[in-house]
Design an enzyme around this catalytic site. Structure first.
Site, PDB file in Angstrom:
ATOM      1  CG  ASN A  10      -1.676   1.272   1.428  1.00  0.00           C
ATOM      2  OD1 ASN A  10      -1.778   2.073   0.492  1.00  0.00           O
ATOM      3  ND2 ASN A  10      -2.219   1.488   2.611  1.00  0.00           N
ATOM      4  CE  LYS A  12      -0.024   3.507   4.640  1.00  0.00           C
ATOM      5  NZ  LYS A  12      -0.030   3.641   6.073  1.00  0.00           N
ATOM      6  CG  HIS A  96      -5.767   2.200   4.875  1.00  0.00           C
ATOM      7  ND1 HIS A  96      -5.355   3.190   5.725  1.00  0.00           N
ATOM      8  CD2 HIS A  96      -4.771   1.274   4.850  1.00  0.00           C
ATOM      9  CE1 HIS A  96      -4.151   2.881   6.191  1.00  0.00           C
ATOM     10  NE2 HIS A  96      -3.770   1.734   5.678  1.00  0.00           N
ATOM     11  CD  GLU A  98      -2.883   5.815   6.415  1.00  0.00           C
ATOM     12  OE1 GLU A  98      -2.822   5.798   5.178  1.00  0.00           O
ATOM     13  OE2 GLU A  98      -2.002   5.326   7.153  1.00  0.00           O
ATOM     14  CD  GLU A 168      -3.538  -2.224   7.317  1.00  0.00           C
ATOM     15  OE1 GLU A 168      -2.418  -2.470   6.855  1.00  0.00           O
ATOM     16  OE2 GLU A 168      -4.151  -1.176   7.043  1.00  0.00           O
ATOM     17  N   GLY A 174       2.450   2.521  10.752  1.00  0.00           N
ATOM     18  CA  GLY A 174       3.446   3.578  10.617  1.00  0.00           C
ATOM     19  C   GLY A 174       4.109   3.971  11.929  1.00  0.00           C
ATOM     20  CB  SER A 214       5.034  -1.516  12.028  1.00  0.00           C
ATOM     21  OG  SER A 214       4.652  -0.161  12.246  1.00  0.00           O
TER      22      SER A 214
HETATM   23  P1  PGA Z   1       2.765   0.547   7.628  1.00  0.00           P
HETATM   24  O1  PGA Z   1       1.321   0.742   6.960  1.00  0.00           O
HETATM   25  O2  PGA Z   1       3.307  -0.766   7.079  1.00  0.00           O
HETATM   26  O3  PGA Z   1       3.556   1.729   7.180  1.00  0.00           O
HETATM   27  O4  PGA Z   1       2.554   0.475   9.092  1.00  0.00           O
HETATM   28  C1  PGA Z   1       0.437  -0.338   6.766  1.00  0.00           C
HETATM   29  C2  PGA Z   1      -0.853   0.170   6.162  1.00  0.00           C
HETATM   30  O5  PGA Z   1      -1.288   1.277   6.520  1.00  0.00           O
HETATM   31  O6  PGA Z   1      -1.477  -0.508   5.324  1.00  0.00           O
END
Ligand code: PGA
Length: 250
Positions: A10, A12, A96, A98, A168, A174, A214
């Protein structure tokens, strides 16, 4: 039968079309011949064509990060399932955290988007997960149950065949913090139980539930060895071809 893992990137809001093309060109030789897992990269919309062109006839699929549930219309800034299919996408991320946190995505819009993606023949990756306060207040199970129940509403088992879920935990995205394999396994079992209620045991047994938050080269093997984890949704560590290839090949 064992579930084939899905390793998903992903991106983003990162990379331009040229950078997407470059990534794919560097990434393909690193995962050449890798058939153990399914691999998908989800770049921003403007990079889809460049990524699809570069990944043509390879073992790497390309997906969108979002879609709108209507076929077309006066929805400024939105992209339909038909548009994703027309450029060559096979997968799409839905809900997601976000999108839920910053762009008003709700359990109900996730449900509408999921119905549309399944109807269109895209493989949807539906994201669920609790925020830190919810985990600390022992609400994780309630939150996951609600998110699944609403996402799966009024979808038949027949239609849901391609469904993929990504668990998640929002506090792990992140942040460098990961859920332990046991925490993920507990959440995945709960999600699988909700899928069994909605779609029946057979589909629930086949349902792939990815872990995201992460995931890195250093922890991929430990996480992927957990029987309940059927792949990864990777953000930050998927932006570099070597790093994502190392995760794919954990
Ligand atoms: P990250 O993001 O691996 O940077 O923690 C995962 C995601 O948001 O799908």
């Amino acid at each position: 039968m064992a579930r084939k893992k899905l390793m998903a990137a992903n991106w983003k809001m990162y990379k331009t079309p040229n950078q997407a093309r470059e990534f794919i060109q560097q990434f393909l030789p690193l995962v050449h011949g890798h058939t153990r897992d399914e691999i998908v990269v989800c770049p921003p919309f403007v990079n889809l064509s460049a990524a699809i062109e570069a990944a043509k006839e390879s073992n790497v699929a390309i997906g969108g990060q979002n879609l709108h549930w209507e076929k077309e219309g006066a929805y400024t800034g939105e992209t339909s399932a038909g548009m994703l299919l027309a450029v060559g996408c096979t997968h799409v991320i839905i809900g997601h955290s976000e999108r839920r946190q910053y762009f008003g995505e709700t359990d109900d819009t996730v449900n509408l988007k999921l119905k549309t993606a399944l109807e269109a023949g895209l493989t949807p990756i539906v994201c669920v997960g609790e925020v830190l306060e919810e985990r600390e207040a022992n609400l994780t199970e309630d939150v996951l149950r609600r998110q699944c129940l609403r996402a799966f509403h009024a979808i038949s088992a027949k239609k849901a065949a391609k469904l993929v879920i990504a668990y998640e935990p929002v506090w792990a995205i992140g942040t460098g913090k990961t859920a332990t394999p046991q925490m993920a396994a507990d959440a995945h079992l709960l999600i699988r139980g909700e899928a069994a209620k909605a779609f029946g045991q057979e589909l629930s047994n086949q349902l792939r539930i990815l872990y995201g938050g992460s995931v890195k080269q250093e922890n991929a093997k430990t996480l992927m060895s957990e029987q309940e984890i059927d792949g990864a949704l990777v953000g930050g560590a998927s932006l570099d071809p070597k790093s994502f290839a190392a995760i794919v090949k954990y």
